[in-house]
Design an enzyme around this catalytic site. Structure first.
Site, PDB file in Angstrom:
ATOM      1  N   ASN A 147       0.842  -1.195   0.000  1.00 60.35           N
ATOM      2  CA  ASN A 147       0.000   0.000   0.000  1.00 60.35           C
ATOM      3  C   ASN A 147       0.876   1.244   0.000  1.00 60.35           C
ATOM      4  OD1 ASN A 147       0.594  -0.906   2.654  1.00 60.35           O
ATOM      5  ND2 ASN A 147      -1.071   0.281   3.550  1.00 60.35           N
ATOM      6  N   GLU A 149       0.550   5.408   0.477  1.00 59.06           N
ATOM      7  CA  GLU A 149      -0.280   6.548   0.881  1.00 59.06           C
ATOM      8  C   GLU A 149       0.462   7.838   0.555  1.00 59.06           C
ATOM      9  OE1 GLU A 149      -0.789   5.861   5.054  1.00 59.06           O
ATOM     10  OE2 GLU A 149      -2.052   4.106   4.736  1.00 59.06           O
ATOM     11  N   CYS A 158      -4.297   0.739  -2.231  1.00 60.21           N
ATOM     12  CA  CYS A 158      -4.055  -0.491  -1.485  1.00 60.21           C
ATOM     13  C   CYS A 158      -3.018  -1.363  -2.198  1.00 60.21           C
ATOM     14  CB  CYS A 158      -5.348  -1.293  -1.377  1.00 60.21           C
ATOM     15  SG  CYS A 158      -6.645  -0.433  -0.489  1.00 60.21           S
ATOM     16  N   GLU A 160      -3.126  -4.485  -3.002  1.00 60.22           N
ATOM     17  CA  GLU A 160      -3.685  -5.347  -4.052  1.00 60.22           C
ATOM     18  C   GLU A 160      -3.723  -4.607  -5.382  1.00 60.22           C
ATOM     19  OE1 GLU A 160      -4.873  -4.682  -1.041  1.00 60.22           O
ATOM     20  OE2 GLU A 160      -6.193  -6.241  -0.250  1.00 60.22           O
ATOM     21  N   CYS A 194     -10.977  -2.674  -3.658  1.00 56.35           N
ATOM     22  CA  CYS A 194     -10.099  -3.734  -4.201  1.00 56.35           C
ATOM     23  C   CYS A 194     -10.926  -4.907  -4.711  1.00 56.35           C
ATOM     24  CB  CYS A 194      -9.113  -4.215  -3.143  1.00 56.35           C
ATOM     25  SG  CYS A 194      -7.761  -3.054  -2.903  1.00 56.35           S
TER      26      CYS A 194
HETATM   27  N1  THU Z   1      -5.214  -1.330   2.656  1.00 55.99           N
HETATM   28  C1  THU Z   1      -4.685  -2.218   1.756  1.00 55.99           C
HETATM   29  O1  THU Z   1      -3.569  -2.002   1.259  1.00 55.99           O
HETATM   30  N2  THU Z   1      -5.408  -3.315   1.417  1.00 55.99           N
HETATM   31  C2  THU Z   1      -6.609  -3.635   1.947  1.00 55.99           C
HETATM   32  O2  THU Z   1      -7.204  -4.615   1.539  1.00 55.99           O
HETATM   33  C3  THU Z   1      -7.179  -2.800   3.017  1.00 55.99           C
HETATM   34  C4  THU Z   1      -6.535  -1.483   3.229  1.00 55.99           C
HETATM   35  C5  THU Z   1      -4.423  -0.139   3.040  1.00 55.99           C
HETATM   36  C6  THU Z   1      -4.920   1.140   2.460  1.00 55.99           C
HETATM   37  C7  THU Z   1      -4.338   2.138   3.451  1.00 55.99           C
HETATM   38  O3  THU Z   1      -3.002   2.399   3.083  1.00 55.99           O
HETATM   39  C8  THU Z   1      -4.350   1.411   4.782  1.00 55.99           C
HETATM   40  O4  THU Z   1      -4.437   0.009   4.438  1.00 55.99           O
HETATM   41  C9  THU Z   1      -5.516   1.774   5.668  1.00 55.99           C
HETATM   42  O5  THU Z   1      -6.702   1.756   4.974  1.00 55.99           O
END
Ligand code: THU
Length: 237
Positions: A147, A149, A158, A160, A194
């Site tokens: 992920n 940000e 995310c 995925e 996702c």
């Molecule tokens: N996140 C993912 O990378 N995959 C998921 O399936 C759920 C959420 C990340 C997005 C963000 O960077 C952090 O988790 C909190 O939402």
């Protein structure tokens, strides 16, 4: 690779507007990014986001975004340039060797676990401090994702989807199983956005969720998203 080839990797069945760019990192790596559309249009990943997050998710610092044509102010250009203090360049005849992001060996279950654990360290999580890693099977190996940000919460992606946009940008058409880990989670399960993107790119693949009590849960995209939004009617080509 040149832009003619890269542009063809775009996944644009709804608009037909192929779009690509390449991010050069400060250490001279090249990270291609293409537009990856979704049947739910707002879930589309833009080319800039795709290339930048591929670079950031590999632990590299972006330096320049190279476009095949003048991008104007599209796709939040001013935001991305300011966010990372980077430049944009136009060079239609540019060619490059993409950073090799693929892991080429067939991994055992234990190796998948170890790789996912190590990968979590690459997550870019200034807002959440919640790391997620993904491995996406392709015909000759695995494409990693974490992920990523940024200052604007709405523009993070995310793990995925970073793996999927990387695989599509690298030209993989048929995507296999996806493995996901989130060590700080009580319960690992892909978010709604996702699920819709998994449904589009991995309609038949399995999603293997590494739960933190050391068991894995293997589900299909349609188990994750029953009664999903789909159909051919929105496709232009
Ligand atoms: N996140 C993912 O990378 N995959 C998921 O399936 C759920 C959420 C990340 C997005 C963000 O960077 C952090 O988790 C909190 O939402």
């Amino acid at each position: 690779m040149d832009f003619k080839t890269l542009n063809k990797h775009s996944y644009v069945p709804y608009s037909g507007n192929a779009r690509s760019c390449v991010v050069r990192s400060t250490d001279g790596g090249y990270f291609p990014g293409v537009r990856v559309e979704n049947i739910s249009y707002p879930l589309t990943i833009g080319r800039i986001q795709s290339a930048l997050f591929s670079c950031l998710g590999a632990g590299k610092r972006p330096e320049t975004i190279i476009f095949p044509e003048d991008p104007g102010a599209e796709e939040l250009m001013p935001y991305w340039l300011a966010e990372y203090g980077i430049n944009a360049e136009v060079n239609s005849s540019f060619s490059f060797e993409p950073e090799p992001l693929i892991l080429k060996d067939k991994l055992s279950d234990n190796e998948i676990f170890d790789t996912l654990s190590e990968l979590c360290e690459m997550a870019v999580t200034p807002n959440s401090d919640f790391q997620v890693s993904a491995l996406l099977e392709v015909e000759n190996g695995y494409i990693p994702g974490v992920n990523v940000e940024c200052s604007n919460w709405e523009l993070g992606i995310c793990a995925e989807r970073v793996a999927i946009s990387r695989a599509v940008s690298l030209g993989y058409k048929s995507l296999g199983n996806m493995y996901v880990m989130a060590p700080k989670s009580d319960y690992v399960s892909p978010c709604g956005a996702c699920r819709q993107v998994l449904m589009e790119h991995l309609p038949a693949g399995r999603i293997v969720l590494h739960q933190n009590d050391n068991h894995t849960m293997s589900v299909t995209s349609s188990q994750l998203l029953p009664y999903h939004f789909g159909g051919e009617v929105l496709k232009k080509k």
